[in-house]
Design a protein around this motif. Structure first.
Motif, mmCIF file in Angstrom:
data_model
loop_
_atom_site.group_PDB
_atom_site.id
_atom_site.type_symbol
_atom_site.label_atom_id
_atom_site.label_comp_id
_atom_site.label_asym_id
_atom_site.label_seq_id
_atom_site.Cartn_x
_atom_site.Cartn_y
_atom_site.Cartn_z
ATOM 1 N N LEU A 32 0.831 -1.209 0.000
ATOM 2 C CA LEU A 32 0.000 0.000 0.000
ATOM 3 C C LEU A 32 0.863 1.255 0.000
ATOM 4 O O LEU A 32 0.565 2.224 -0.713
ATOM 5 C CB LEU A 32 -0.926 -0.009 1.216
ATOM 6 N N ARG A 33 1.932 1.234 0.766
ATOM 7 C CA ARG A 33 2.824 2.397 0.808
ATOM 8 C C ARG A 33 3.453 2.662 -0.553
ATOM 9 O O ARG A 33 3.566 3.816 -1.007
ATOM 10 C CB ARG A 33 3.907 2.165 1.855
ATOM 11 N N GLN A 86 -6.950 -2.619 9.384
ATOM 12 C CA GLN A 86 -6.994 -1.196 9.029
ATOM 13 C C GLN A 86 -6.222 -0.936 7.737
ATOM 14 O O GLN A 86 -6.649 -0.156 6.885
ATOM 15 C CB GLN A 86 -6.406 -0.361 10.169
ATOM 16 N N VAL A 87 -5.071 -1.634 7.564
ATOM 17 C CA VAL A 87 -4.331 -1.525 6.305
ATOM 18 C C VAL A 87 -5.201 -2.010 5.148
ATOM 19 O O VAL A 87 -5.231 -1.397 4.072
ATOM 20 C CB VAL A 87 -3.018 -2.331 6.380
ATOM 21 N N GLY A 88 -5.912 -3.126 5.352
ATOM 22 C CA GLY A 88 -6.796 -3.612 4.302
ATOM 23 C C GLY A 88 -7.881 -2.610 3.958
ATOM 24 O O GLY A 88 -8.195 -2.392 2.777
ATOM 25 N N ALA A 89 -8.481 -1.974 4.982
ATOM 26 C CA ALA A 89 -9.517 -0.967 4.723
ATOM 27 C C ALA A 89 -8.953 0.236 3.988
ATOM 28 O O ALA A 89 -9.588 0.784 3.069
ATOM 29 C CB ALA A 89 -10.157 -0.542 6.043
ATOM 30 N N HIS A 100 -5.084 -11.564 -0.355
ATOM 31 C CA HIS A 100 -4.971 -11.570 1.103
ATOM 32 C C HIS A 100 -6.210 -11.040 1.832
ATOM 33 O O HIS A 100 -6.380 -11.323 3.021
ATOM 34 C CB HIS A 100 -3.754 -10.740 1.529
ATOM 35 N N PHE A 101 -7.066 -10.257 1.174
ATOM 36 C CA PHE A 101 -8.199 -9.649 1.856
ATOM 37 C C PHE A 101 -9.510 -10.019 1.169
ATOM 38 O O PHE A 101 -9.529 -10.398 -0.005
ATOM 39 C CB PHE A 101 -8.071 -8.116 1.876
ATOM 40 N N ALA A 102 -10.607 -9.866 1.918
ATOM 41 C CA ALA A 102 -11.955 -10.014 1.370
ATOM 42 C C ALA A 102 -12.871 -9.106 2.166
ATOM 43 O O ALA A 102 -12.653 -8.855 3.362
ATOM 44 C CB ALA A 102 -12.433 -11.462 1.464
ATOM 45 N N LEU A 158 -9.216 -10.898 6.791
ATOM 46 C CA LEU A 158 -7.993 -11.448 6.219
ATOM 47 C C LEU A 158 -8.257 -12.876 5.759
ATOM 48 O O LEU A 158 -8.794 -13.695 6.518
ATOM 49 C CB LEU A 158 -6.874 -11.424 7.257
ATOM 50 N N ARG A 159 -7.914 -13.172 4.534
ATOM 51 C CA ARG A 159 -8.106 -14.525 4.023
ATOM 52 C C ARG A 159 -7.145 -15.491 4.715
ATOM 53 O O ARG A 159 -6.070 -15.094 5.174
ATOM 54 C CB ARG A 159 -7.862 -14.576 2.522
ATOM 55 N N PRO A 160 -7.476 -16.777 4.777
ATOM 56 C CA PRO A 160 -6.539 -17.769 5.330
ATOM 57 C C PRO A 160 -5.250 -17.811 4.510
ATOM 58 O O PRO A 160 -5.246 -17.523 3.306
ATOM 59 C CB PRO A 160 -7.307 -19.087 5.225
ATOM 60 N N VAL A 161 -4.163 -18.173 5.156
ATOM 61 C CA VAL A 161 -2.873 -18.280 4.470
ATOM 62 C C VAL A 161 -2.971 -19.339 3.382
ATOM 63 O O VAL A 161 -3.428 -20.459 3.629
ATOM 64 C CB VAL A 161 -1.752 -18.637 5.471
ATOM 65 N N GLN A 162 -2.521 -18.985 2.167
ATOM 66 C CA GLN A 162 -2.620 -19.901 1.030
ATOM 67 C C GLN A 162 -1.294 -20.577 0.694
ATOM 68 O O GLN A 162 -1.179 -21.253 -0.314
ATOM 69 C CB GLN A 162 -3.129 -19.135 -0.204
ATOM 70 N N GLY A 163 -0.293 -20.384 1.521
ATOM 71 C CA GLY A 163 0.988 -21.046 1.269
ATOM 72 C C GLY A 163 1.891 -20.230 0.371
ATOM 73 O O GLY A 163 1.494 -19.220 -0.220
#
Length: 553
Positions: free
Chosen positions: A168-169, A217-220, A254-256, A271-276
């Motif tokens: 995001l940055r 908050q980063v996701g938002a 990573h987000f939903a 936060l979505r589950p870790v997908q590996g």
């Protein structure tokens, strides 16, 4: 910049030759290379990289040579430009006058940019190979060997929280450059405090609810920026920026949102589950979106893989004839065919190709022989199953196959009762399933050595591939085959030389194209080093023997 190719390259000036030969009475590799190989490159080989009009460009044949010398000695652009002005051996190789002022160091970056723009990086290696062929030290249809090593991307390893915030940055910094007034009207005051510095330099909340709230908050914040980008008043340049596209990809992984179109707040984002971190499209850094994570043989890294192929004919120098660079998560087995195609394009296809098990499969053995006439020599990967781990158990190779009758005979002399062709659902490759009668297998005295199921079933490759695998295994079981395959180990010394002297394992630049250019230039520089050693009759260094080991001699 325009180019007016010189039809004949200038010789070494007399003053430069006199001073160089006086300074290096005992010899110098660059003087020897210029004497034996001449200029190596020519302007005509790079003419299509330059427009017809514009300010005259610095001679590209010299820039190509400087690029190889730069990689050979591990110099930066500024250091390489200074060496052109200050070092007499460089001036001799480049055919420059003693008083020649050289060029600004930025010219090297511009030259590499032209190579990348026109996908012409391979010319650095091809010209060296053509020169070696003219000298009679390189030939096709010989013996070659291939191996790979990892290349670390020129980025910092980020954990998941750092990746999200830094992505995001990076997008905010890009938009701030392209549309500062638009972003100023959008960004709330807390964004400047949250994203004003690199995330790894910031103090992240401790693990637990506070860190979870920070990530949401980063996701938002990211969704708020993306929603604004989708709005009617968004600046077109910012919408099309690569950093914004990366932000979309990372957020999609990573987000939903709890529901589509919901306002971007920490409560509406999850936060979505870790997908590996295995094979896939996971971005590991917003600053190098092509670098991938891989774990292999106890080593974990983010970056790329480079495959080196070199000659290993007796009484000839060991020259690297091909490089192949891929993201780290591309397996070696996916590159065997591409390596052969690249060698065929250079007219340097071998007759025997020594590789390790990662490059060998039944399909590769057949394709190499039928398409290019190459004998692929390497250990076939063993079948998975308890029979491969238990001594005395019956392996697939212990069963005799009658292809005409479509029957398989087991070590006890019984014949199979079924034969069916099928395709593997995961790979789509064809196989043959042969099965034995359960009634026969149940009463067989050798059943404990054969199967733990009701009856034995075999998965066979098609005939050509099955016989190719059998031939490969039989070859490596013979004394002559083991001696031949033992020569493959020499490529490990080449990789070691590339890592220790040429910085092969650390990317200088970001992105697959630039890392590929680095690998090609490194291989060409390594060839220059080996040709100089060959012409100077410098033998290969013997393997060191410790003082303790010497006591047994």
């Amino acid at each position: 910049m325009s180019l007016r190719p010189q039809l004949s390259l200038p010789p070494v000036p007399e003053d430069t030759a006199r001073v160089a030969q006086t300074a290096f009475r005992r010899g110098n590799p660059y003087l020897l290379l210029r004497t034996r190989l001449g200029p190596i490159f020519a302007d005509a080989e790079f003419a299509d990289l330059y427009p017809a009009r514009g300010q005259p460009a610095y001679a590209p044949w010299r820039l190509a040579l400087v690029t190889l010398l730069q990689f050979r000695e591990g110099l930066s652009d500024r250091q390489a430009a200074d060496a052109v002005r200050a070092r007499i051996d460089w001036k001799y190789l480049l055919g420059l006058d003693l008083a020649d002022p050289g060029f600004d160091y930025s010219v090297l970056c511009e030259f590499r940019g032209r190579l990348l723009q026109h996908e012409a990086a391979e010319r650095l290696l091809t010209c060296i190979l053509d020169t070696a062929r003219d000298q009679g030290v390189l030939k096709a249809r010989g013996r070659q060997r291939t191996d790979s090593t990892h290349v670390l991307a020129a980025v910092r390893d980020l954990n998941r929280v750092e990746l999200l915030a830094e992505t995001l940055r990076a997008a905010l910094n890009t938009v701030a450059t392209l549309a500062p007034d638009w972003l100023r009207s959008l960004a709330p005051p807390e964004w400047y405090e949250r994203y004003d510095r690199r995330i790894e330099d910031a103090r992240l909340p401790e693990t637990g609810p506070k860190r979870e709230a920070f990530v949401l908050q980063v996701g938002a914040d990211g969704y708020r920026l993306l929603d604004a980008m989708d709005g009617a008043g968004a600046p077109p340049l910012a919408v099309a920026a690569p950093a914004v596209a990366v932000l979309r990809r990372v957020w999609a992984r990573h987000f939903a949102r709890e529901w589509e179109g919901s306002p971007p707040t920490g409560d509406s984002v999850r936060l979505r589950p870790v997908q590996g971190r295995g094979p896939g499209d996971r971005i590991e850094s917003p600053y190098d979106v092509e670098a991938r994570f891989r774990a292999k043989s106890g080593t974990e890294w983010t970056g790329y893989m480079v495959h080196l192929t070199e000659t290993c004919d007796p009484d000839l120098p060991r020259l690297v004839v091909h490089t192949d660079t891929t993201p780290a998560n591309v397996h070696e087995a996916m590159r065997t065919g591409a390596i052969h195609t690249g060698l065929a394009g250079l007219d340097l296809i071998p007759s025997e190709h020594l590789v390790d098990a990662a490059y060998v499969s039944a399909e590769h053995l057949v394709a190499a022989r039928e398409r290019h006439g190459v004998i692929l020599i390497g250990p076939a990967r063993p079948k998975q199953g308890w029979q491969t781990r238990e001594e005395g158990a019956f392996h697939v190779t212990d069963f005799a196959v009658d292809w005409e009758r479509q029957r398989v005979r087991c070590p006890e002399g019984r014949e199979s009762t079924s034969w069916r062709a099928y395709r593997d659902k995961a790979s789509g490759r064809p196989f043959i399933r042969a099965g034995f009668s359960p009634a026969v297998c149940r009463v067989c005295s050798a059943k404990p050595r054969c199967t733990r199921a009701g009856s034995r079933r075999l998965s066979l490759h098609p005939r050509a591939e099955h016989e190719a695998l059998a031939g490969a295994r039989e070859r490596l079981e013979s004394d002559e085959g083991r001696r031949l395959y033992g020569q493959r180990q020499g490529i490990e010394a080449t990789i070691s030389q590339g890592v220790r002297r040429f910085g092969l394992r650390r990317a200088r630049y970001r992105g697959l194209a630039k890392t590929t250019l680095q690998s090609v230039a490194t291989a060409a520089a390594l060839n220059l080093d080996r040709l100089a050693a060959w012409f100077a009759l410098r033998p290969l260094a013997p393997t060191r023997t410790s003082r303790f080991k010497a006591l047994t001699a």
